[in-house]
Motif scaffolding. Sequence first.
Motif, mmCIF file in Angstrom:
data_model
loop_
_atom_site.group_PDB
_atom_site.id
_atom_site.type_symbol
_atom_site.label_atom_id
_atom_site.label_comp_id
_atom_site.label_asym_id
_atom_site.label_seq_id
_atom_site.Cartn_x
_atom_site.Cartn_y
_atom_site.Cartn_z
ATOM 1 N N PRO A 1 0.831 -1.207 0.000
ATOM 2 C CA PRO A 1 0.000 0.000 0.000
ATOM 3 C C PRO A 1 0.857 1.245 0.000
ATOM 4 O O PRO A 1 1.923 1.291 0.608
ATOM 5 N N PRO A 2 0.451 2.244 -0.722
ATOM 6 C CA PRO A 2 1.259 3.473 -0.790
ATOM 7 C C PRO A 2 1.473 4.118 0.565
ATOM 8 O O PRO A 2 2.462 4.788 0.778
ATOM 9 N N ALA A 3 0.553 3.905 1.502
ATOM 10 C CA ALA A 3 0.717 4.552 2.803
ATOM 11 C C ALA A 3 1.938 4.033 3.529
ATOM 12 O O ALA A 3 2.493 4.715 4.390
ATOM 13 N N ALA A 4 2.393 2.787 3.204
ATOM 14 C CA ALA A 4 3.537 2.233 3.918
ATOM 15 C C ALA A 4 4.828 2.928 3.562
ATOM 16 O O ALA A 4 5.825 2.807 4.266
ATOM 17 N N LEU A 5 4.864 3.618 2.418
ATOM 18 C CA LEU A 5 6.074 4.299 2.001
ATOM 19 C C LEU A 5 6.195 5.699 2.559
ATOM 20 O O LEU A 5 7.225 6.338 2.392
ATOM 21 N N GLY A 6 5.192 6.173 3.167
ATOM 22 C CA GLY A 6 5.240 7.528 3.688
ATOM 23 C C GLY A 6 6.118 7.615 4.921
ATOM 24 O O GLY A 6 6.462 6.611 5.554
ATOM 25 N N PRO A 7 6.567 8.789 5.286
ATOM 26 C CA PRO A 7 7.416 8.960 6.469
ATOM 27 C C PRO A 7 6.652 8.609 7.733
ATOM 28 O O PRO A 7 5.467 8.899 7.877
ATOM 29 N N GLU A 8 7.358 7.921 8.646
ATOM 30 C CA GLU A 8 6.733 7.566 9.912
ATOM 31 C C GLU A 8 6.543 8.827 10.759
ATOM 32 O O GLU A 8 7.358 9.748 10.710
ATOM 33 N N PRO A 9 5.500 8.837 11.499
ATOM 34 C CA PRO A 9 5.291 10.014 12.356
ATOM 35 C C PRO A 9 6.404 10.139 13.377
ATOM 36 O O PRO A 9 6.839 9.159 13.975
ATOM 37 N N ALA A 10 6.910 11.335 13.530
ATOM 38 C CA ALA A 10 8.009 11.582 14.462
ATOM 39 C C ALA A 10 7.539 11.338 15.887
ATOM 40 O O ALA A 10 6.491 11.820 16.301
ATOM 41 N N ASP A 11 8.352 10.561 16.634
ATOM 42 C CA ASP A 11 8.007 10.255 18.021
ATOM 43 C C ASP A 11 8.643 11.302 18.910
ATOM 44 O O ASP A 11 9.836 11.623 18.787
ATOM 45 N N ASP A 12 7.871 11.825 19.795
ATOM 46 C CA ASP A 12 8.354 12.858 20.693
ATOM 47 C C ASP A 12 9.298 12.227 21.701
ATOM 48 O O ASP A 12 9.003 11.176 22.281
ATOM 49 N N GLY A 13 10.464 12.852 21.926
ATOM 50 C CA GLY A 13 11.413 12.319 22.888
ATOM 51 C C GLY A 13 10.850 12.267 24.293
ATOM 52 O O GLY A 13 11.159 11.358 25.065
ATOM 53 N N ARG A 14 10.012 13.235 24.640
ATOM 54 C CA ARG A 14 9.426 13.217 25.967
ATOM 55 C C ARG A 14 8.510 12.021 26.160
ATOM 56 O O ARG A 14 8.452 11.438 27.245
ATOM 57 N N ALA A 15 7.801 11.634 25.100
ATOM 58 C CA ALA A 15 6.937 10.460 25.195
ATOM 59 C C ALA A 15 7.750 9.190 25.394
ATOM 60 O O ALA A 15 7.373 8.306 26.168
ATOM 61 N N ARG A 16 8.885 9.081 24.704
ATOM 62 C CA ARG A 16 9.727 7.904 24.877
ATOM 63 C C ARG A 16 10.266 7.820 26.296
ATOM 64 O O ARG A 16 10.300 6.753 26.895
ATOM 65 N N ARG A 17 10.704 8.954 26.834
ATOM 66 C CA ARG A 17 11.215 8.930 28.192
ATOM 67 C C ARG A 17 10.119 8.600 29.197
ATOM 68 O O ARG A 17 10.366 7.910 30.189
#
Length: 224
Positions: A41-57
């Motif tokens: 699907p074309p949607a799989a080639l799109g850029p992944e949404p940027a993950d916020d560093g604060r959310a990861r921490r």
Amino acid sequence: METGRRPARRRRPRPARQLPGRTASGGGARPGAVPAAAGRPPAALGPEPADDGRARRRRSRQRARRAPGLPLRLRRGDRPATGPALPRGRRPHPRRGAPGSRLPHLWVERHGRRVSTLDLVGSRFTLLTGADGDRWIRAAREAGERLGVVVAAHRIGPGAEVDDPEGDWPRLAGLDEAGALLARPDQFVAWRAGAPSDDPAGELERVLARLLARESPAEHGGPA
């Protein structure tokens, strides 16, 4: 009236050639873009949404709280817990000072400077003995003169030429106060002995001759 001419053949329009990076609808994709793979699907080639560093921490802290075991306090300003000082170990490693092992390291003082016992070994054979090893010091000088080699010798102990205030050298080297060991220029122990025999110079001369693949006069009844 028939003229004999066939009607003109109507040509089918040729499909437009799709260039790499352009969609079939003719959209203006970026030049050089990689076309979508078949079946993906074309949607799989799109850029992944940027993950916020604060959310990861935040997720990492939540997992740490749920993990079993002791909590790790890694925040700024935290200091490790302090307790009574550990007692000094008195049992040496079984290989320390043994022939074929690395020369034991010990901080000592020589000529007012703090040095390691490894620093006492230069580009020559070096004999290290304890506080009561005066006879080994003289034997090293005599054996070196007979074989024509330079053998450095140092006496290590409280108040000696190489000062060991705590008296730890015999324990680390596996010797008594009158014992000695011979270190090679590469800081490995070549030989070790206890109290000197009746002829320490001859004994050390034979050891050096074997290490240097030479004939020792002491083995042939020469002057000892």
